[in-house]
Design an enzyme around this catalytic site. Sequence first.
Site, PDB file in Angstrom:
ATOM      1  N   ALA A 126     -33.741 -13.194  11.873  1.00 45.88           N
ATOM      2  CA  ALA A 126     -34.192 -12.917  10.575  1.00 45.88           C
ATOM      3  C   ALA A 126     -32.951 -13.073   9.796  1.00 45.88           C
ATOM      4  CB  ALA A 126     -34.925 -11.646  10.441  1.00 45.88           C
ATOM      5  N   GLY A 159     -35.497 -12.834  15.786  1.00 50.52           N
ATOM      6  CA  GLY A 159     -37.055 -13.291  15.390  1.00 50.52           C
ATOM      7  C   GLY A 159     -37.122 -14.605  15.653  1.00 50.52           C
ATOM      8  N   GLU A 186     -38.480 -14.484  19.076  1.00 53.77           N
ATOM      9  CA  GLU A 186     -39.866 -13.952  19.228  1.00 53.77           C
ATOM     10  C   GLU A 186     -41.152 -15.153  18.506  1.00 53.77           C
ATOM     11  OE1 GLU A 186     -39.399  -9.390  17.729  1.00 53.77           O
ATOM     12  OE2 GLU A 186     -38.373 -10.661  16.556  1.00 53.77           O
ATOM     13  N   GLU A 190     -30.812  -7.586  18.374  1.00 54.03           N
ATOM     14  CA  GLU A 190     -31.134  -6.908  17.402  1.00 54.03           C
ATOM     15  C   GLU A 190     -30.486  -5.516  17.438  1.00 54.03           C
ATOM     16  OE1 GLU A 190     -34.801  -9.397  17.213  1.00 54.03           O
ATOM     17  OE2 GLU A 190     -33.383  -8.687  18.679  1.00 54.03           O
TER      18      GLU A 190
HETATM   19  N1  T1G Z   1     -28.976 -14.320   8.903  1.00 56.28           N
HETATM   20  C1  T1G Z   1     -28.202 -14.787   7.989  1.00 56.28           C
HETATM   21  N2  T1G Z   1     -27.053 -15.275   8.263  1.00 56.28           N
HETATM   22  C2  T1G Z   1     -26.577 -15.197   9.446  1.00 56.28           C
HETATM   23  C3  T1G Z   1     -27.370 -15.048  10.651  1.00 56.28           C
HETATM   24  C4  T1G Z   1     -28.646 -14.519  10.345  1.00 56.28           C
HETATM   25  N3  T1G Z   1     -29.425 -14.081  11.185  1.00 56.28           N
HETATM   26  N4  T1G Z   1     -26.708 -15.336  11.710  1.00 56.28           N
HETATM   27  C5  T1G Z   1     -25.352 -15.953  11.171  1.00 56.28           C
HETATM   28  N5  T1G Z   1     -25.372 -16.102  10.071  1.00 56.28           N
HETATM   29  C6  T1G Z   1     -24.320 -16.565   9.251  1.00 56.28           C
HETATM   30  C7  T1G Z   1     -23.035 -15.823   9.352  1.00 56.28           C
HETATM   31  O1  T1G Z   1     -22.991 -14.474   8.378  1.00 56.28           O
HETATM   32  C8  T1G Z   1     -21.941 -16.844   8.886  1.00 56.28           C
HETATM   33  O2  T1G Z   1     -21.996 -17.070   7.563  1.00 56.28           O
HETATM   34  C9  T1G Z   1     -22.693 -18.077   9.409  1.00 56.28           C
HETATM   35  O3  T1G Z   1     -23.900 -17.811   9.991  1.00 56.28           O
HETATM   36  C10 T1G Z   1     -22.164 -18.574  10.738  1.00 56.28           C
HETATM   37  O4  T1G Z   1     -22.062 -17.367  11.692  1.00 56.28           O
HETATM   38  C11 T1G Z   1     -37.874  -9.472  13.196  1.00 56.28           C
HETATM   39  C12 T1G Z   1     -35.318  -8.473  12.380  1.00 56.28           C
HETATM   40  C13 T1G Z   1     -25.734 -16.880  15.130  1.00 56.28           C
HETATM   41  C14 T1G Z   1     -24.453 -16.595  17.141  1.00 56.28           C
HETATM   42  O5  T1G Z   1     -28.510 -10.523  15.298  1.00 56.28           O
HETATM   43  O6  T1G Z   1     -24.922 -13.574  16.507  1.00 56.28           O
HETATM   44  O7  T1G Z   1     -34.170 -11.111  14.019  1.00 56.28           O
HETATM   45  O8  T1G Z   1     -19.761 -15.913   7.333  1.00 56.28           O
HETATM   46  O9  T1G Z   1     -19.803 -17.250  12.130  1.00 56.28           O
HETATM   47  O10 T1G Z   1     -20.007 -17.674  15.741  1.00 56.28           O
HETATM   48  O11 T1G Z   1     -36.709  -9.002  15.458  1.00 56.28           O
HETATM   49  O12 T1G Z   1     -23.888 -15.580  13.853  1.00 56.28           O
HETATM   50  O13 T1G Z   1     -20.066 -18.464   7.177  1.00 56.28           O
HETATM   51  O14 T1G Z   1     -21.021 -16.975   5.409  1.00 56.28           O
HETATM   52  O15 T1G Z   1     -21.110 -15.866  13.284  1.00 56.28           O
HETATM   53  O16 T1G Z   1     -21.303 -19.759  15.536  1.00 56.28           O
HETATM   54  C15 T1G Z   1     -30.983 -10.838  14.926  1.00 56.28           C
HETATM   55  C16 T1G Z   1     -26.533 -12.950  14.453  1.00 56.28           C
HETATM   56  C17 T1G Z   1     -31.216 -10.739  13.514  1.00 56.28           C
HETATM   57  C18 T1G Z   1     -27.576 -13.135  15.242  1.00 56.28           C
HETATM   58  C19 T1G Z   1     -23.389 -17.823  15.394  1.00 56.28           C
HETATM   59  N6  T1G Z   1     -30.037 -11.933  15.110  1.00 56.28           N
HETATM   60  N7  T1G Z   1     -25.928 -13.918  14.375  1.00 56.28           N
HETATM   61  O17 T1G Z   1     -22.254 -17.566  15.643  1.00 56.28           O
HETATM   62  O18 T1G Z   1     -20.977 -18.412  13.648  1.00 56.28           O
HETATM   63  S1  T1G Z   1     -32.455  -9.280  13.289  1.00 56.28           S
HETATM   64  C20 T1G Z   1     -28.668 -11.979  15.406  1.00 56.28           C
HETATM   65  C21 T1G Z   1     -25.101 -14.274  15.340  1.00 56.28           C
HETATM   66  C22 T1G Z   1     -34.155 -10.034  13.797  1.00 56.28           C
HETATM   67  C23 T1G Z   1     -36.509  -9.500  14.116  1.00 56.28           C
HETATM   68  C24 T1G Z   1     -35.156  -8.976  13.693  1.00 56.28           C
HETATM   69  C25 T1G Z   1     -24.184 -15.428  15.110  1.00 56.28           C
HETATM   70  C26 T1G Z   1     -24.675 -16.618  15.776  1.00 56.28           C
HETATM   71  P1  T1G Z   1     -20.615 -17.126   6.798  1.00 56.28           P
HETATM   72  P2  T1G Z   1     -20.945 -17.190  12.783  1.00 56.28           P
HETATM   73  P3  T1G Z   1     -21.373 -18.365  15.283  1.00 56.28           P
END
Ligand code: T1G
Length: 698
Positions: free
Chosen positions: A67, A106, A109, A129
């Site tokens: 998400a 997500g 999912e 998450e």
């Molecule tokens: N949403 C919005 N922005 C995101 C994002 C996300 N999920 N993931 C990354 N970004 C942005 C990040 O802030 C950065 O922005 C840019 O992308 C590059 O990221 C219902 C509710 C995906 C492995 O926890 O682990 O799903 O700083 O520098 O090293 O169940 O980012 O450049 O402006 O980290 O290549 C669950 C979180 C969400 C994954 C990429 N997902 N992201 O890593 O680049 S909760 C996560 C990461 C959910 C559902 C629930 C990593 C990455 P900016 P980066 P990277």
Amino acid sequence: MNPSDATVQTRLDAAGIAVLTIANPPVNAMSMAVRRDLLAAVQSACADPAVKAIVLIGAGDRFIPGADIREFGKPLTGPSGRDVIAALEASPKPVVAALGVHALGGGLEIALGCHFRIATPDCKIGLPEVQLGLLPGAGGTQRLPRLVGAARALELITTGKPMTAQEALTAGVVDEVVGGALLDAALSFARRVLAEGRPLTRVSERDERIRNIDPTLFSDFRAQHAKRWRGQLAPQRIVACIEAACTRPWAEAYALELAAFDECKASAQRAALIHVFNAEREAARIPGLSADLQPQAIRSAAVVGAGTMGGGIAMCFANAGIPVWLLDATPEALARGRSLIEKNYATSVARGSLARPKADQALALITGTLEYSALSDADIVVEAAFEDMAVKQEVFRQLDAVMKPGAVLATNTSTLDIDKIAAVTTRAGQVIGAHFFSPANVMKLLEVVRAKLTNPQTVVTTMALARTIGKTAVLSGNADGFIGNRILAVYGRECDFLLEEGATPWQVDRALQGFGFPMGLYLMRDMAGLDVGWRIRKYREQFRDKRLRYSPIADRLCELGRFGQKTGAGYYRYEGRVGSPDPAVEALIEQVSRELKIERRAIGDDEIVERVLTAMANEGLKIVGEGIALRESDIDVAYVHGYGFPRHQGGPMYWAARHGWAQVFDTVSRLHASQGPLWAPAPQLAEMARRARAHELH
Ligand code: T1G
């Protein structure tokens, strides 16, 4: 809405396969717009008689990383992830998810709602998450156990660790790991499904792997992790959701998951963990450096000093696949260093956290030498010699003489002035601090210390290197204690003063552990050895301002030869590594209170936590004010990754902001009045308090 603005584009291929491409830069996160457009695209593909099957793919072959984190805390509109997944799973036409780069949260999912999943070999697949204080709220805790079983799902979802594509294939999460172009592979897979008339597998309907699960699985799992999860909401709720998946009808368990998700989403821990997520990314941004400045490539490295720190640093390079020289003065010292490294790898292999072949590969990249000339071609050298100015300056003279032009000369000093080290070289621009934390091969934090003459190229190269060797870098100015240790001194000082005023070491540790620190200060000091700090205090005694309050408790313990675990007694008395409160220490502390004419009083755990964190935050503001730290959130990143500050509490500066700067100012002012100049408020604190009060009024 102009169709080309949609975040999901649909294209029908000749075989009647609708390709739905998700495009939401930078990483195709599942925003409200993506959910809206994806649901619409799936519904129209299902309704279109020309469509025989559906392929879901991300732009740039990058699937969904979850998400959109930027939307948390904001009111959500439009369809939910659950609505989209229900439409995908109910589709009468086969839906194939084409997973590339990452399918996380997500995103996974969504893929679990599809009937088939294929992945590229490098794809990271998981439900992270929990690292954001959340849980998979769109069916992840219900569908994943149905594919991998309850025990594996507990592991995967409570750690949030991603699987490789190969592990996902073995676990039954993906149907195929494909080479070559992902879209071609997905289209050919969909054609095969159609040609073979394969049944559409709806994961929510599969329960063969969650039937008759031994209920003790969950109680044992809870007991096993109780200490690590102390005070954390999300892991507890995840276990409850997976347990429900195995013991209750789908609809009931699915509803329970949503309730638990909403509870986590509304929690302060979620906000704190998202703060840390964003702060980690912010810490990598260095204002004032031109965006065109690219880091130099680091293809080879060297470390001077094969002691505990030097060995750990060499392992960081080797683990990242970078060949590294390890230099020391004598063959014995080199051999000692090597055997320590080998022991560290053996421990990781024994624990199952590293495969033997990987350990051997890394070990093969570490080469010992007694000759500085051997290091000459390395792109970077990190000096980790004895913490003495004269020793370090001599090392840098030698390095300056042999290292190739352009090489980065880094020092791992934690207390010495880097300008003085750089001054003995002819290339101060390439001298920088690279302060690792013990054990260097484990601790994530790297304090990158920019000295007066360090040039931007060297800063950019060292910050980028941190990411390569798996560290989280925070940039610090060259000042006493840099960021982390300067605040640690204040943290320790206030704990010691609280002992004199009425607390005990075990009470202070209990209060800090209750707040979420994995280990209290006095247990940590006993583990590190009290003699280390004693040596530094004795050296600094000549500079100490005798007008300021000073606690002699630690010195008294050392004078008694109580250096901690290694002498069987420190603050605690030890049987092996288990410490127990020692009445002799309480008596020593009470004696000090009498000598200092301090009337001891009852002190609550909350007061201990508030006093210590307020002191840390006040010092943090001073560090930002002096330009030693770029921003407050960098201090949070440093403390979470270098000092065991509980991640779900966000860091000392985040805690202070949530506690309220007006409250912090009042506490600082009160202690400034009673304790004197050590509690002088940071220059900007009064104004921050005024603004906070004004904000409260509106
Ligand atoms: N949403 C919005 N922005 C995101 C994002 C996300 N999920 N993931 C990354 N970004 C942005 C990040 O802030 C950065 O922005 C840019 O992308 C590059 O990221 C219902 C509710 C995906 C492995 O926890 O682990 O799903 O700083 O520098 O090293 O169940 O980012 O450049 O402006 O980290 O290549 C669950 C979180 C969400 C994954 C990429 N997902 N992201 O890593 O680049 S909760 C996560 C990461 C959910 C559902 C629930 C990593 C990455 P900016 P980066 P990277």
